[in-house]
Motif scaffolding. Structure first.
Motif, PDB file in Angstrom:
ATOM      1  N   ALA A 269      33.359  35.038  38.532  1.00  0.00           N
ATOM      2  CA  ALA A 269      33.808  34.299  37.079  1.00  0.00           C
ATOM      3  C   ALA A 269      34.143  32.985  37.703  1.00  0.00           C
ATOM      4  O   ALA A 269      34.070  32.023  37.165  1.00  0.00           O
ATOM      5  CB  ALA A 269      34.775  35.076  36.329  1.00  0.00           C
ATOM      6  N   LEU A 270      35.173  33.018  38.616  1.00  0.00           N
ATOM      7  CA  LEU A 270      35.750  31.718  39.195  1.00  0.00           C
ATOM      8  C   LEU A 270      34.970  30.833  39.862  1.00  0.00           C
ATOM      9  O   LEU A 270      35.042  29.735  39.625  1.00  0.00           O
ATOM     10  CB  LEU A 270      36.650  32.361  40.298  1.00  0.00           C
ATOM     11  CG  LEU A 270      37.994  32.942  40.008  1.00  0.00           C
ATOM     12  CD1 LEU A 270      38.609  33.504  41.281  1.00  0.00           C
ATOM     13  CD2 LEU A 270      38.832  32.254  39.266  1.00  0.00           C
ATOM     14  N   ARG A 271      33.725  31.186  40.277  1.00  0.00           N
ATOM     15  CA  ARG A 271      32.852  30.208  40.744  1.00  0.00           C
ATOM     16  C   ARG A 271      32.022  29.530  39.413  1.00  0.00           C
ATOM     17  O   ARG A 271      31.489  28.515  39.916  1.00  0.00           O
ATOM     18  CB  ARG A 271      31.474  31.095  41.737  1.00  0.00           C
ATOM     19  CG  ARG A 271      32.174  31.473  42.973  1.00  0.00           C
ATOM     20  CD  ARG A 271      30.925  31.980  43.890  1.00  0.00           C
ATOM     21  NE  ARG A 271      30.317  33.123  43.460  1.00  0.00           N
ATOM     22  CZ  ARG A 271      30.632  34.192  43.780  1.00  0.00           C
ATOM     23  NH1 ARG A 271      31.808  34.335  44.925  1.00  0.00           N
ATOM     24  NH2 ARG A 271      29.983  35.520  43.349  1.00  0.00           N
ATOM     25  N   ARG A 272      32.144  30.291  38.509  1.00  0.00           N
ATOM     26  CA  ARG A 272      31.518  29.765  37.450  1.00  0.00           C
ATOM     27  C   ARG A 272      32.471  28.632  36.663  1.00  0.00           C
ATOM     28  O   ARG A 272      32.004  28.342  35.273  1.00  0.00           O
ATOM     29  CB  ARG A 272      30.946  30.759  36.196  1.00  0.00           C
ATOM     30  CG  ARG A 272      29.811  31.531  36.794  1.00  0.00           C
ATOM     31  CD  ARG A 272      29.322  32.434  35.674  1.00  0.00           C
ATOM     32  NE  ARG A 272      30.050  33.268  35.171  1.00  0.00           N
ATOM     33  CZ  ARG A 272      30.361  34.636  35.549  1.00  0.00           C
ATOM     34  NH1 ARG A 272      29.509  35.076  36.526  1.00  0.00           N
ATOM     35  NH2 ARG A 272      31.267  35.317  34.875  1.00  0.00           N
ATOM     36  N   GLY A 273      33.693  28.636  37.270  1.00  0.00           N
ATOM     37  CA  GLY A 273      34.627  27.715  36.614  1.00  0.00           C
ATOM     38  C   GLY A 273      35.456  28.365  35.481  1.00  0.00           C
ATOM     39  O   GLY A 273      36.055  27.929  34.776  1.00  0.00           O
ATOM     40  N   GLN A 274      35.547  29.812  35.319  1.00  0.00           N
ATOM     41  CA  GLN A 274      35.974  30.719  34.273  1.00  0.00           C
ATOM     42  C   GLN A 274      37.375  31.245  34.882  1.00  0.00           C
ATOM     43  O   GLN A 274      37.027  32.231  35.734  1.00  0.00           O
ATOM     44  CB  GLN A 274      35.067  31.621  33.658  1.00  0.00           C
ATOM     45  CG  GLN A 274      33.963  31.139  33.052  1.00  0.00           C
ATOM     46  CD  GLN A 274      32.895  32.332  32.657  1.00  0.00           C
ATOM     47  OE1 GLN A 274      33.150  33.355  33.042  1.00  0.00           O
ATOM     48  NE2 GLN A 274      31.678  31.607  31.946  1.00  0.00           N
ATOM     49  N   PRO A 275      38.497  30.939  34.548  1.00  0.00           N
ATOM     50  CA  PRO A 275      39.682  31.879  34.876  1.00  0.00           C
ATOM     51  C   PRO A 275      39.410  33.254  34.907  1.00  0.00           C
ATOM     52  O   PRO A 275      38.955  33.829  33.870  1.00  0.00           O
ATOM     53  CB  PRO A 275      40.727  31.398  33.788  1.00  0.00           C
ATOM     54  CG  PRO A 275      40.347  29.887  33.611  1.00  0.00           C
ATOM     55  CD  PRO A 275      38.915  29.871  33.375  1.00  0.00           C
ATOM     56  N   ALA A 276      39.978  33.855  35.752  1.00  0.00           N
ATOM     57  CA  ALA A 276      39.819  35.288  35.851  1.00  0.00           C
ATOM     58  C   ALA A 276      40.997  36.077  36.351  1.00  0.00           C
ATOM     59  O   ALA A 276      40.875  37.048  37.202  1.00  0.00           O
ATOM     60  CB  ALA A 276      38.663  35.845  36.864  1.00  0.00           C
ATOM     61  N   SER A 277      42.207  35.617  35.917  1.00  0.00           N
ATOM     62  CA  SER A 277      43.398  36.213  36.259  1.00  0.00           C
ATOM     63  C   SER A 277      43.698  37.495  35.599  1.00  0.00           C
ATOM     64  O   SER A 277      43.392  37.835  34.486  1.00  0.00           O
ATOM     65  CB  SER A 277      44.650  34.911  35.965  1.00  0.00           C
ATOM     66  OG  SER A 277      44.344  33.895  36.369  1.00  0.00           O
ATOM     67  N   GLN A 278      44.575  38.264  36.283  1.00  0.00           N
ATOM     68  CA  GLN A 278      44.816  39.496  35.849  1.00  0.00           C
ATOM     69  C   GLN A 278      45.998  40.149  36.702  1.00  0.00           C
ATOM     70  O   GLN A 278      46.322  39.822  37.872  1.00  0.00           O
ATOM     71  CB  GLN A 278      43.390  40.315  35.823  1.00  0.00           C
ATOM     72  CG  GLN A 278      42.926  40.710  37.173  1.00  0.00           C
ATOM     73  CD  GLN A 278      42.133  41.769  37.490  1.00  0.00           C
ATOM     74  OE1 GLN A 278      41.985  42.670  36.752  1.00  0.00           O
ATOM     75  NE2 GLN A 278      40.991  41.254  38.224  1.00  0.00           N
ATOM     76  N   PRO A 279      46.734  40.988  35.982  1.00  0.00           N
ATOM     77  CA  PRO A 279      47.667  41.917  36.689  1.00  0.00           C
ATOM     78  C   PRO A 279      46.796  42.911  37.645  1.00  0.00           C
ATOM     79  O   PRO A 279      45.774  43.191  37.442  1.00  0.00           O
ATOM     80  CB  PRO A 279      48.449  42.850  35.835  1.00  0.00           C
ATOM     81  CG  PRO A 279      48.007  42.189  34.385  1.00  0.00           C
ATOM     82  CD  PRO A 279      46.710  41.508  34.653  1.00  0.00           C
ATOM     83  N   LEU A 280      47.422  43.191  38.827  1.00  0.00           N
ATOM     84  CA  LEU A 280      47.022  44.060  39.678  1.00  0.00           C
ATOM     85  C   LEU A 280      47.968  45.346  39.732  1.00  0.00           C
ATOM     86  O   LEU A 280      48.983  45.211  39.452  1.00  0.00           O
ATOM     87  CB  LEU A 280      46.866  43.508  41.072  1.00  0.00           C
ATOM     88  CG  LEU A 280      45.974  42.316  41.381  1.00  0.00           C
ATOM     89  CD1 LEU A 280      46.000  41.768  42.750  1.00  0.00           C
ATOM     90  CD2 LEU A 280      44.717  42.619  40.890  1.00  0.00           C
TER      91      LEU A 280
END
Length: 547
Positions: A269-280
């Motif tokens: 997703a990041l490579r497509r320029g889409q943020p993919a932040s999340q809790p771990l």
């Protein structure tokens, strides 16, 4: 693209093209500037380089006796010219307290399902402001660590990072380019974004399994402020962030255990320029101790007061870094890195520029600061400190013309003005170059990111338009391959003991280079209008308050 007019012929075959501020000026004024320009001497230029690159100075490493010899030499030269001291308490020197910090053995990272091996799984950056740190915090993943809503991208949007250990990837955000990418992916920018969102630590994940973790055995250097706290650093920000570390790609996989999205989908997703932040899931505990070596070093600052009652309270800066890398492992039997090209030639340029200004009976309207920086080789530290704590009001500095390793190994026929395209300095450079018969070219090495790798960038981050003039590609034989010659020169001499006075020099080119920079600075100092960022320019928007 570049316009120039009002050519005046001034004796001895010297063609002088009046700068923009001279359009309504009288010929005698232009003649005086041409005479001042003629004071710049190839012989004196060489003499400065010979002294500064002598073995006695031991490579001019910041904070060493050899560097102090360079400080004394430059101060003495300015004094002889009648330049006013503009450093601390009426002196030529501005005190810069350098702190080299080391991470002590025994640092640990544990939690998230186990413990991690220091040196293999994780490497901790020393904390230059807190000798002992222990942090236990939940984990969150914040993509590239970029928070730039003005660019339409924010990894922190909707992510609660307050009190958390933020994990970011150092993969390449390909959807950004040019200045935006350079700024957004800089380590200091990443740390500042994390601090602004309340994070207590940052773990920088290697983008590929084969990527090596950084070797920090030589420590990292910061600058202490007048209060004894860290004022300038490339790897630390004051505030909530206490722990910074680099982790391997394998460690990143372990930290993602149990997450809603695995690393494969997240990184895609990041490579497509889409943020993919999340809790771990889970939390980690990081502990480390840092030790310090503090040394005193100095910037050298001189002033030539302007002639206009109002504009003399504004300042044009001519800058060059005075330090080099000192003594290292021998190369071909020599261990002293004399730094003749890097950056004795830049210092020689500014000293000769000072001579030109000093010879003017009628000084330019604005005042001129001549600044010789420490700690450039340590991460632009002396210039960052000066730009943040100048001896004059920060808002009164209108431009920086920086000189760093012009690489004068052949006749100077063309130039590359790094950063000029960001502001109205582009026109000023074109005027000065035309007056010396020089053509202006685009950067032949954009991938080198040279604009952010020298002291002018410290001024840019304080909102000051800046330019750093480098060699162009033209050659007398018409092959126009000087860039290739310079790359070959760098492979043999750059940051090596072989960069000494016995190398290849064209001091006539050095003279012309100093004349060019003098004319650029003079135009800015003489023009009633301050330099301005171009509309929509990234640096102008980010640092200069522009739109």
């Amino acid at each position: 693209m570049f316009r120039f007019s009002n050519i005046l012929t001034l004796g001895a075959g010297l063609a002088f093209c009046a700068p923009a501020g001279f359009v309504r000026a009288q010929a005698p004024v232009a003649r005086e500037v041409a005479n001042a320009q003629a004071q710049i001497s190839a012989v004196a230029f060489k003499s400065h380089v010979q002294y500064l690159a002598d073995d006695r100075l031991q490579g001019r490493q910041a904070g060493t006796p050899g560097y102090q010899l360079a400080v004394d030499y430059v101060s003495g030269q300015l004094r002889k010219l009648g330049v006013q001291p503009a450093g601390d308490r009426g002196r030529f020197t501005q005190h810069v307290r350098l702190r080299r910090a080391f991470t002590e053995p025994g640092a640990t990272l544990s939690g998230a399902g186990g413990s991690f091996t220091t040196g293999q799984d994780v490497v901790f950056y020393p904390n230059p402001d807190q000798p002992q740190v222990s942090v236990t915090a939940p984990l969150v993943f914040a993509g590239f660590g970029i928070s730039a809503p003005e660019l339409g991208y924010d990894d922190y949007a909707g992510l609660d990072a307050r009190g958390k250990m933020v994990v970011v990837t150092r993969a390449d955000p390909r959807f950004l380019a040019g200045s935006e990418k350079l700024y957004a992916t800089d380590l200091l920018t990443i740390l500042q974004a994390a601090a602004q969102h309340g994070a207590v630590g940052v773990l920088l994940a290697a983008p590929k399994p084969a990527a090596q973790l950084p070797n920090l055995s030589k420590g990292l250097v910061s600058v202490l402020g007048p209060d004894g706290r860290v004022a300038v650093s490339r790897s630390y920000v004051a505030g909530s962030v206490q722990v910074v570390g680099s982790v391997s790609a394998e460690t990143l996989q372990r930290l993602f255990a149990g997450a809603a999205l695995d690393t494969t989908r997240t990184l895609a997703a990041l490579r497509r320029g889409q943020p993919a932040s999340q809790p771990l899931t889970g939390q980690v505990t990081a502990t480390l101790r840092s030790r310090y070596q503090d040394v005193d070093s100095y910037n050298v600052v001189g002033k030539i007061p302007g002639s206009d009652a109002r504009l003399r309270e504004e300042y044009v800066v001519h800058s060059a870094h005075l330090d080099h890398i000192g003594i290292t492992a021998p190369v071909q039997g020599d261990s002293i890195n004399n730094g003749a090209h890097d950056n004795a030639t830049g210092v020689a340029s500014v000293l000769e520029i000072a001579k030109a200004y000093a010879s003017l009976k009628q000084k330019p309207k604005r005042s001129v600061l001549l600044v010789f920086m420490t700690g450039e080789e340590l991460g632009l530290l002396g210039s960052a400190y000066f730009a943040r704590f100048p001896p004059v009001p920060r808002a009164a500095i209108v431009a920086d013309i920086n000189t760093d390793m012009p690489t004068i190994i052949a006749p100077l026929l063309s130039v590359v003005p790094l950063g000029a395209e960001n502001s109205s300095l582009e026109t000023v450079v074109a005027s000065a170059a035309s007056s010396l018969g020089l053509t202006v070219e685009a950067d032949p090495e954009p991938a080198q990111h040279r604009f952010i790798r020298s002291d002018q960038y410290s001024f840019v981050t304080q909102g000051v338009p800046a330019v750093h003039v480098k060699y162009g590609n033209r050659t007398p034989d018409g092959k126009n391959n000087l860039s290739e010659q310079v790359q070959q020169w760098r492979a043999t001499y750059y940051h090596k003991p072989q960069d000494d006075i016995n190398g290849t020099f064209d001091f006539a080119a050095g003279r012309k280079y100093a004349q060019l920079n003098f004319l650029i600075g003079y135009q800015v100092a003489q023009d009633p209008a301050r330099p301005t960022w171009k509309p929509g320019n990234f640096f102008g928007r980010r640092f200069g308050g522009g739109q």
